[in-house]
Design a protein around this motif. Structure first.
Motif, PDB file in Angstrom:
ATOM      1  N   PHE A 400      28.534  13.409  76.799  1.00 30.92           N
ATOM      2  CA  PHE A 400      28.681  13.704  75.256  1.00 30.92           C
ATOM      3  C   PHE A 400      29.283  12.740  74.370  1.00 30.92           C
ATOM      4  O   PHE A 400      28.908  12.421  73.357  1.00 30.92           O
ATOM      5  CB  PHE A 400      29.195  15.097  75.040  1.00 30.92           C
ATOM      6  CG  PHE A 400      29.726  15.485  73.802  1.00 30.92           C
ATOM      7  CD1 PHE A 400      28.999  15.876  73.017  1.00 30.92           C
ATOM      8  CD2 PHE A 400      31.076  15.374  73.327  1.00 30.92           C
ATOM      9  CE1 PHE A 400      29.427  16.413  71.591  1.00 30.92           C
ATOM     10  CE2 PHE A 400      31.713  15.300  71.982  1.00 30.92           C
ATOM     11  CZ  PHE A 400      30.623  15.979  71.061  1.00 30.92           C
ATOM     12  N   LEU A 403      27.194   9.624  73.855  1.00 33.79           N
ATOM     13  CA  LEU A 403      26.000   9.729  73.109  1.00 33.79           C
ATOM     14  C   LEU A 403      26.501  10.029  71.722  1.00 33.79           C
ATOM     15  O   LEU A 403      25.535   9.659  70.637  1.00 33.79           O
ATOM     16  CB  LEU A 403      25.232  11.082  73.674  1.00 33.79           C
ATOM     17  CG  LEU A 403      24.448  11.089  74.884  1.00 33.79           C
ATOM     18  CD1 LEU A 403      24.078  12.294  75.305  1.00 33.79           C
ATOM     19  CD2 LEU A 403      23.326   9.992  74.822  1.00 33.79           C
ATOM     20  N   TYR A 407      24.603   7.812  69.003  1.00 38.24           N
ATOM     21  CA  TYR A 407      23.529   8.405  68.016  1.00 38.24           C
ATOM     22  C   TYR A 407      24.160   7.897  66.699  1.00 38.24           C
ATOM     23  O   TYR A 407      23.327   7.846  65.627  1.00 38.24           O
ATOM     24  CB  TYR A 407      23.755   9.954  67.914  1.00 38.24           C
ATOM     25  CG  TYR A 407      22.910  10.517  69.121  1.00 38.24           C
ATOM     26  CD1 TYR A 407      21.515  10.288  69.092  1.00 38.24           C
ATOM     27  CD2 TYR A 407      23.209  11.471  69.869  1.00 38.24           C
ATOM     28  CE1 TYR A 407      20.806  10.815  70.085  1.00 38.24           C
ATOM     29  CE2 TYR A 407      22.557  11.995  70.931  1.00 38.24           C
ATOM     30  CZ  TYR A 407      21.050  11.905  70.875  1.00 38.24           C
ATOM     31  OH  TYR A 407      20.416  12.345  71.963  1.00 38.24           O
ATOM     32  N   LYS A 422      21.677  11.011  78.954  1.00 44.13           N
ATOM     33  CA  LYS A 422      21.071  12.268  78.434  1.00 44.13           C
ATOM     34  C   LYS A 422      21.070  13.364  79.697  1.00 44.13           C
ATOM     35  O   LYS A 422      21.169  14.510  79.475  1.00 44.13           O
ATOM     36  CB  LYS A 422      19.901  12.201  77.364  1.00 44.13           C
ATOM     37  CG  LYS A 422      20.096  11.531  76.030  1.00 44.13           C
ATOM     38  CD  LYS A 422      19.220  11.282  75.620  1.00 44.13           C
ATOM     39  CE  LYS A 422      18.191  12.366  74.975  1.00 44.13           C
ATOM     40  NZ  LYS A 422      17.059  11.957  74.341  1.00 44.13           N
ATOM     41  N   ALA A 425      24.092  15.445  80.579  1.00 42.15           N
ATOM     42  CA  ALA A 425      24.505  16.133  79.416  1.00 42.15           C
ATOM     43  C   ALA A 425      23.655  17.593  79.356  1.00 42.15           C
ATOM     44  O   ALA A 425      22.427  17.466  79.553  1.00 42.15           O
ATOM     45  CB  ALA A 425      24.668  15.618  78.030  1.00 42.15           C
ATOM     46  N   ILE A 430      24.081  17.630  73.971  1.00 42.56           N
ATOM     47  CA  ILE A 430      23.114  16.760  73.219  1.00 42.56           C
ATOM     48  C   ILE A 430      23.073  17.210  71.900  1.00 42.56           C
ATOM     49  O   ILE A 430      23.126  16.408  70.864  1.00 42.56           O
ATOM     50  CB  ILE A 430      21.931  16.687  74.029  1.00 42.56           C
ATOM     51  CG1 ILE A 430      21.846  15.924  75.225  1.00 42.56           C
ATOM     52  CG2 ILE A 430      20.967  15.779  73.077  1.00 42.56           C
ATOM     53  CD1 ILE A 430      20.531  16.129  76.187  1.00 42.56           C
ATOM     54  N   GLU A 431      22.876  18.250  71.729  1.00 40.83           N
ATOM     55  CA  GLU A 431      22.760  18.888  70.044  1.00 40.83           C
ATOM     56  C   GLU A 431      24.102  18.918  69.278  1.00 40.83           C
ATOM     57  O   GLU A 431      24.092  18.074  68.185  1.00 40.83           O
ATOM     58  CB  GLU A 431      22.435  20.326  70.244  1.00 40.83           C
ATOM     59  CG  GLU A 431      22.368  20.883  68.759  1.00 40.83           C
ATOM     60  CD  GLU A 431      20.932  20.213  68.028  1.00 40.83           C
ATOM     61  OE1 GLU A 431      21.097  20.340  66.840  1.00 40.83           O
ATOM     62  OE2 GLU A 431      20.007  19.530  68.787  1.00 40.83           O
ATOM     63  N   ARG A 434      24.341  15.110  68.386  1.00 37.26           N
ATOM     64  CA  ARG A 434      23.723  14.650  67.143  1.00 37.26           C
ATOM     65  C   ARG A 434      24.507  15.150  66.009  1.00 37.26           C
ATOM     66  O   ARG A 434      24.350  14.427  64.860  1.00 37.26           O
ATOM     67  CB  ARG A 434      22.437  15.358  67.496  1.00 37.26           C
ATOM     68  CG  ARG A 434      21.469  14.805  68.404  1.00 37.26           C
ATOM     69  CD  ARG A 434      19.940  15.470  68.192  1.00 37.26           C
ATOM     70  NE  ARG A 434      19.192  15.122  69.525  1.00 37.26           N
ATOM     71  CZ  ARG A 434      18.368  14.338  69.613  1.00 37.26           C
ATOM     72  NH1 ARG A 434      18.484  13.246  68.626  1.00 37.26           N
ATOM     73  NH2 ARG A 434      17.678  14.225  70.670  1.00 37.26           N
TER      74      ARG A 434
END
Length: 511
Positions: A400, A403, A407, A422, A425, A430-431, A434
């Motif tokens: 996390f 990422l 991102y 990914k 995670a 992941i969401e 983002r």
């Protein structure tokens, strides 16, 4: 005078630990006493002091000679790095051998400092503290397998429960079994019957500490093509571990894929480590095996901290250090922590305790790649974070953090970003990565990575489900198409209607 670069924390005073084990002797010089200690220099030798101790009762003579030569070198290295304090710890072989006292006296003469010979109880205590310091929180049975002994301790948060020391270290077990793996399994089974505390570990994790078990885990990583070569908090499921341990316990290690990654000096002890772990799994029935990179040395360091420092979050401490060393403004990083918390609350995004911790750490780490070329900031930051020597975070949490930063630099809808990371995670992480990255992408265009702006920004409800990001009139010049465009990305990833506004002035819909 030791010259230090700006890549070092200037308020730290280096210290070193020499750990005299039954199989290996290691020198570790730390940057300073801290909640999340950073290693300045690390070197070991596989001396094998405890080899043959079962039959002779003495430390191996050749190993003693080699150790004295290495002690002289270790002391010189410790001084070269600038360690202001050197601690020397000795464990099972030195405390049990007939010639142990003479060895310790000679070592003290060479090292010019006291050698602390740890009792089995002390060794178990420091090992437990090492696990407690490395997880947030630990709750299970910690097992530290050395060359001469196995320490088992129940840990629950900051509490240390029952513990026991057993003569099941790899070298000792090999000697007791006279190189018979079948006999080693019987000895391990009989000895572990005395470890009644294992029954209290049923359904809880088993924390595996020690070089032999770390090498087993590394071998399993290679065999399964695990995408992240970070040992601390690596988790192995019980079912998946069973067949692997069975193969290694048969002595068929040369057939295991990835064995070339384990030093030849270590390979002979892997079957014995596998046997002990098999018998622990049978007796304990743990929920999973978790590898700890922290043990006696780190537990000893942890014991030197005051209570307030011990209670600090090690992940946040380490992230704070990286922010101080690598970001454009650590004050901006702290403002980002507070502002993203308010933003998540305004959006109605609820967080677990760990999710809030991970968001805080991600914010502190958000700007560590700024010196890289813009096209590579995301990749560089992801690699630094994914492979950093963090503690207090599991591998999905580590993914996390990496990422969120990737991102932020490479775009929140870039599906090609680090598929191997990914894969570690959860979909929720992941969401969340983002969303957090989208928030960062908005605010960095308004702040230019400098402090003072974020505390003056606020979210306001404008009715009909519209949420406005409002700049004060004094910051109206920051209003523009680029931040509005980034706000549109945030609206898309959160499925919300957002506008950029100036207090008492115009609104710019996020498009």
């Amino acid at each position: 005078m030791i010259s230090t670069s700006q890549g070092r924390l200037q308020d730290r005073r280096p210290l070193s630990i020499i750990d005299i084990g039954s199989n290996s002797i290691r020198l570790v010089v730390y940057e300073g006493l801290a909640r999340s200690p950073t290693t300045l220099f690390n070197e070991k030798m596989l001396a094998g002091l405890g080899r043959g101790i079962v039959s002779t009762g003495k430390l191996d003579p050749e190993a003693v000679t080699r150790s004295m030569e290495e002690f002289r070198r270790f002391r010189a290295l410790s001084e070269q790095v600038g360690a202001e304090q050197m601690y020397v710890l000795a464990t099972a072989a030195a405390r049990e051998a007939v010639n142990g006292p003479d060895f310790i006296q000679r070592a003290e003469d060479v090292l010019k400092t006291e050698v602390q010979v740890l009792s089995g109880r002390q060794e178990a205590h420091y090992s437990a503290l090492g696990v407690i310091s490395g997880f947030h929180p630990a709750n299970g049975i910690a097992g530290d397998l050395g060359g001469g002994s196995l320490e088992l301790v129940d840990v629950d948060g900051e509490a240390i429960g029952d513990g026991i020391t057993l003569p099941l270290g790899g070298l000792r077990l090999q000697d007791m079994a006279k190189n018979s793996l079948a006999q080693a399994a019987k000895i391990a089974r009989d000895e572990l019957e005395r470890a009644k505390l294992l029954k209290g570990g049923q359904g809880r994790p088993f924390y595996a500490v020690g070089g032999t078990w770390r090498n087993l885990a590394r071998l399993y990583m290679e065999m399964t093509s695990y995408p992240l070569s970070v040992m601390h908090h690596y988790e192995i499921g019980i079912d998946s571990a069973t067949n692997f341990l069975k193969q290694v316990a048969k002595g068929e290690i040369e057939k295991v894929r990835g064995i070339e990654g384990v030093s030849k000096n270590r390979r002979s002890l892997l079957p014995y480590g596998a046997i002990v772990l098999q018998e622990i799994m049978t007796a304990m029935q743990p929920s999973k095996i978790i590898v700890s990179a922290l043990g006696v040395r780190e537990g000893f360091l942890y014991s030197l901290l005051d209570k307030a420092e011990q209670k600090a979050d090690p992940l946040i401490s380490a992230s704070e250090e990286l922010a101080r060393l690598r970001s454009r403004s650590v004050t901006h990083a702290h403002e980002l922590v507070e502002w993203t918390g308010k933003t998540f609350a305004a959006f109605g995004i609820e967080e677990t305790v760990d999710e809030a911790r991970y968001r805080q750490a991600a914010c502190l780490l958000a700007d560590i790649g700024w010196r890289a070329h813009p096209e590579y900031r995301g990749k560089q930051s992801l690699n630094i974070i994914a492979h950093a020597s963090f503690i207090g975070v599991d591998h999905p949490g580590r993914a996390f953090l990496a990422l969120a930063n990737a991102y932020r630099h490479e775009g929140i809808f870039n599906e090609s970003i680090a598929p191997e990371i990914k894969a570690l995670a959860t979909p929720r992480y992941i969401e969340r990565a983002r969303v957090l990255a989208a928030v960062m992408r908005v605010v960095y265009l308004l702040t230019a990575a400098m402090p003072g702006v974020m505390p003056r920004l606020k979210w306001e409800s404008r009715g009909n489900g519209v949420l406005a990001l409002v700049l004060p009139a004094s910051l109206a010049d920051l209003y523009g198409e680029r931040p509005a465009g980034r706000l549109a990305q945030l609206a898309r990833v959160t499925n919300r209607r957002l506008v950029l506004a100036v207090e008492g002035g115009p609104n710019m819909p996020a498009k």
